[in-house]
Design an enzyme around this catalytic site. Sequence first.
Site, PDB file in Angstrom:
ATOM      1  N   TYR A   1     -21.311 -26.307 -52.658  1.00 64.10           N
ATOM      2  CA  TYR A   1     -22.335 -27.335 -52.557  1.00 64.10           C
ATOM      3  C   TYR A   1     -21.773 -28.488 -51.752  1.00 64.10           C
ATOM      4  O   TYR A   1     -20.699 -29.000 -52.071  1.00 64.10           O
ATOM      5  CB  TYR A   1     -22.727 -27.804 -53.961  1.00 64.10           C
TER       6      TYR A   1
ATOM      7  N   ASP B   1     -14.145 -30.424 -47.697  1.00 59.57           N
ATOM      8  CA  ASP B   1     -15.066 -31.284 -48.445  1.00 59.57           C
ATOM      9  C   ASP B   1     -14.366 -31.654 -49.752  1.00 59.57           C
ATOM     10  O   ASP B   1     -14.368 -30.897 -50.727  1.00 59.57           O
ATOM     11  CB  ASP B   1     -16.386 -30.548 -48.697  1.00 59.57           C
TER      12      ASP B   1
ATOM     13  N   LYS C   1     -17.140 -39.548 -54.821  1.00 59.99           N
ATOM     14  CA  LYS C   1     -16.820 -39.504 -56.252  1.00 59.99           C
ATOM     15  C   LYS C   1     -15.626 -40.345 -56.681  1.00 59.99           C
ATOM     16  O   LYS C   1     -15.754 -41.557 -56.831  1.00 59.99           O
ATOM     17  CB  LYS C   1     -16.669 -38.046 -56.673  1.00 59.99           C
TER      18      LYS C   1
HETATM   19  N1  PMP Z   1     -19.807 -32.171 -51.647  1.00 66.44           N
HETATM   20  C1  PMP Z   1     -19.386 -31.769 -52.857  1.00 66.44           C
HETATM   21  C2  PMP Z   1     -18.209 -30.864 -52.952  1.00 66.44           C
HETATM   22  C3  PMP Z   1     -20.020 -32.205 -54.011  1.00 66.44           C
HETATM   23  O1  PMP Z   1     -19.593 -31.786 -55.218  1.00 66.44           O
HETATM   24  C4  PMP Z   1     -21.129 -33.071 -53.887  1.00 66.44           C
HETATM   25  C5  PMP Z   1     -21.845 -33.601 -55.104  1.00 66.44           C
HETATM   26  N2  PMP Z   1     -21.665 -32.895 -56.247  1.00 66.44           N
HETATM   27  C6  PMP Z   1     -21.529 -33.461 -52.601  1.00 66.44           C
HETATM   28  C7  PMP Z   1     -20.852 -33.003 -51.505  1.00 66.44           C
HETATM   29  C8  PMP Z   1     -22.698 -34.385 -52.404  1.00 66.44           C
HETATM   30  O2  PMP Z   1     -22.378 -35.658 -52.818  1.00 66.44           O
HETATM   31  P1  PMP Z   1     -23.544 -36.683 -53.215  1.00 66.44           P
HETATM   32  O3  PMP Z   1     -24.138 -36.182 -54.492  1.00 66.44           O
HETATM   33  O4  PMP Z   1     -22.815 -37.998 -53.370  1.00 66.44           O
HETATM   34  O5  PMP Z   1     -24.505 -36.714 -52.094  1.00 66.44           O
END
Ligand code: PMP
Length: 467
Positions: free
Chosen positions: A154, A257, A285
């Site tokens: 994701y 990521d 995060k």
């Molecule tokens: N990349 C990863 C690996 C994530 O876990 C998430 C959110 N869980 C995102 C991108 C997207 O981040 P956001 O919810 O702040 O848009």
Amino acid sequence: MATEPAASRSNPALVREAQTAMYQRAMRTLPGGTDSNFRAWGDDTIYVDRGKGGYVWDIDGNEYIDLRMGYGPVILGHGDDRVDDYVNERMRKGVSFSLTSEDEVQAMELVKELTGWVDKVRMTVSGTEATMHAMRIARAYTGRDRIVKFEGQYHGVHDYALISVAPDVMSELGDADAPVRLAWGRGIPDAVADTIIPARYNNIDALRRLFEARGEEIAAIIVEPVLGNAQGIMPKPGFHQAMRALTEEFGILLIFDEVKTGFRFAKGGAAEFFGVTPDLATYAKAMGNGYPAAAFGGREEVMSVLPDKVSHGGTYAGNRIAAAAAVKTLQIIRDTDALEVVHATGRRVQAGLREVLNPTGLPYHFTGHPSMFGIMFSEVEASEYRDWATTDHELYDAVAVGMHARGAMPEPDSREPWFFCEAHAQGDIVDRVVTIFSDSLDAALEARAHGDIGPEPSGAMSHPAAG
Ligand code: PMP
């Protein structure tokens, strides 16, 4: 193992009066009664009042040990006074100017310092924006359009990321030898989806074949270093190193990521933890302890397409609240043993869970890193998203829901790992988590013996967690 669940219940009967009323009220205005599909749990939607440290309270006053921690950002603890006081102090000077403050510069200097390899970096407000921009930069730098992404990973909610993410039914991903592009929900144009090539995590041979066949079309491969949205499934030994070598061989960029792993697995994130340096990385995060701070950055040469050749901007990019939160959070991560505490706490919980699980004879594996781990009930250790389907996730879900009733809140979907923060080391939280798990497992096994554990909710949009 305890056999009398009621004995350790801190929430003998979860009260839902205020939440039921709030759900009905919210449903009149917010689709699903909430602002994110990933928290739309129908009648069970939780409406939060407050959090402190490792605890969270809903508006009915039910108390939980929080094992979701907002899907990972809260690395120190809810309402951390060090961060909140600093943010409060800075925000009094004004928060949004669409001018650049020292807070932003300082925050991005800390990202450089902690990662050790990022040369240039810019702030965004969400992880979604960060991955969107990293992908665009990779396209601009290489002059190629396609991006490879792994099934079950994701990367946020932009159109380029919502491909082959989290179906319940694995056949929707296509043949194992020829994965198909599965758009998550409607509204994603075919032309956009067509630029994304899904691949299977931990399968380096398939990746080589793909690069040999289509390498010249591929700008980058984006990878979450572990499958954070499939209980943190880890790379096989050497997988990241092999992928690094392969991308270099084909002139393809490697994007880590690190939205979940950054400033969590190690001060320098998963790149440091696995000893692999990508070309670009995204962070969010843990860099802001829950404030909306995010960033994308990378090697000087790749990032040099900014500012002249690629568009990036944002009214709130680098806003004072997020930037100040990032400054203080990253300073704490740099200057204290906060991450060691988080890791040690996760290991203590795992040790306690082993003592509960081993005597049962149930087959299980811990997935992920102690700071962010999952429990898979299966004989075989999972190595990719498709393996999740072969685990006993109905049992897991029953345990997770049982834990809610007993005062601890993991995500009620087996794909999302448990997240630990520094404050979880306080008091008797570790012991209580283990006892609550033990009682919930007993109850779930008993329910199973009576044939009471029902099937998974069906349909790809049900509520897989991917926050
Ligand atoms: N990349 C990863 C690996 C994530 O876990 C998430 C959110 N869980 C995102 C991108 C997207 O981040 P956001 O919810 O702040 O848009």
